[in-house]
Design a protein around this motif. Structure first.
Motif, PDB file in Angstrom:
ATOM      1  N   LEU A  15      54.458 -24.471 -22.550  1.00 39.13           N
ATOM      2  CA  LEU A  15      55.534 -24.731 -21.592  1.00 39.13           C
ATOM      3  C   LEU A  15      56.671 -25.524 -22.228  1.00 39.13           C
ATOM      4  CD1 LEU A  15      53.530 -25.495 -18.330  1.00 39.13           C
ATOM      5  CD2 LEU A  15      54.975 -23.515 -18.781  1.00 39.13           C
ATOM      6  N   PHE A  21      58.517 -21.084 -21.063  1.00 43.97           N
ATOM      7  CA  PHE A  21      58.728 -21.762 -19.786  1.00 43.97           C
ATOM      8  C   PHE A  21      59.422 -20.830 -18.787  1.00 43.97           C
ATOM      9  CE2 PHE A  21      61.362 -24.704 -17.134  1.00 43.97           C
ATOM     10  CZ  PHE A  21      60.334 -25.378 -16.503  1.00 43.97           C
ATOM     11  N   GLY A  27      56.331 -22.245 -14.877  1.00 43.13           N
ATOM     12  CA  GLY A  27      54.920 -22.596 -14.707  1.00 43.13           C
ATOM     13  C   GLY A  27      54.262 -21.902 -13.534  1.00 43.13           C
TER      14      GLY A  27
END
Length: 164
Positions: A15, A21, A27
């Motif tokens: 991430l 990301f 997420g």
């Protein structure tokens, strides 16, 4: 730092990597169940930030999200070593943005757009299912959601035409 997961494909992503990301929908794609739905939910704040923009700016940013998505999804899939892993949900974000182009204001229209987009994304009527099966890479990951977004956009606009 890698994402902790029993899924070996996901363990190859981080991430902290901006491409990962974005591909993982900030997420949201890491949801254990229905990551596509969670990815679409993650698109709502993006839409709400873009909604006050002029139509030309909104469309321009939506086109940018789609074009960037070809690269974002392709890169994440290659890094994972798996085509169109369920955790890659940038395509859902772009799809909802397409659905909501020129949508009337109000939470009811956002809800309708969300439901319509998920309906077409899950059902995958022709030619969406065919493209999903035949086209690969970042373009292949994105194109079925782009079309689902277009189908949902047409239905939402038809509803707005007859109801507003």
């Amino acid at each position: 730092m890698n994402i902790l997961s029993q899924d070996k494909s996901l363990s190859k992503l981080s991430l902290k990597n901006p491409i990962h990301f974005l591909a993982l929908g900030f997420g949201s794609g890491l949801a254990a169940k229905a990551p596509g739905t969670f990815g679409t939910l993650a698109a709502i704040p993006v839409f709400l930030l873009m909604a006050p923009l002029s139509l030309s700016w909104y469309i321009g940013l939506t086109v940018l999200a789609v074009l960037a998505g070809f690269y974002i999804c392709d890169k994440a899939a290659k890094d994972m070593g798996e085509h169109d892993h369920g955790a890659i949900v940038w395509d859902e974000i772009a799809g909802l943005l397409i659905t909501m182009i020129a949508a009337p204001a109000g939470w009811q229209w956002l809800l309708a757009g969300f439901v319509l987009f998920r309906f077409f994304d899950i059902l995958k009527p022709w030619p969406i299912r065919w493209l999903d099966a035949k086209v690969h890479g970042g373009f292949g990951i994105m194109i079925d959601d782009v079309l689902a977004g277009i189908f949902a956009f047409v239905c939402l606009q038809a509803g707005a035409y007859y109801l507003v």
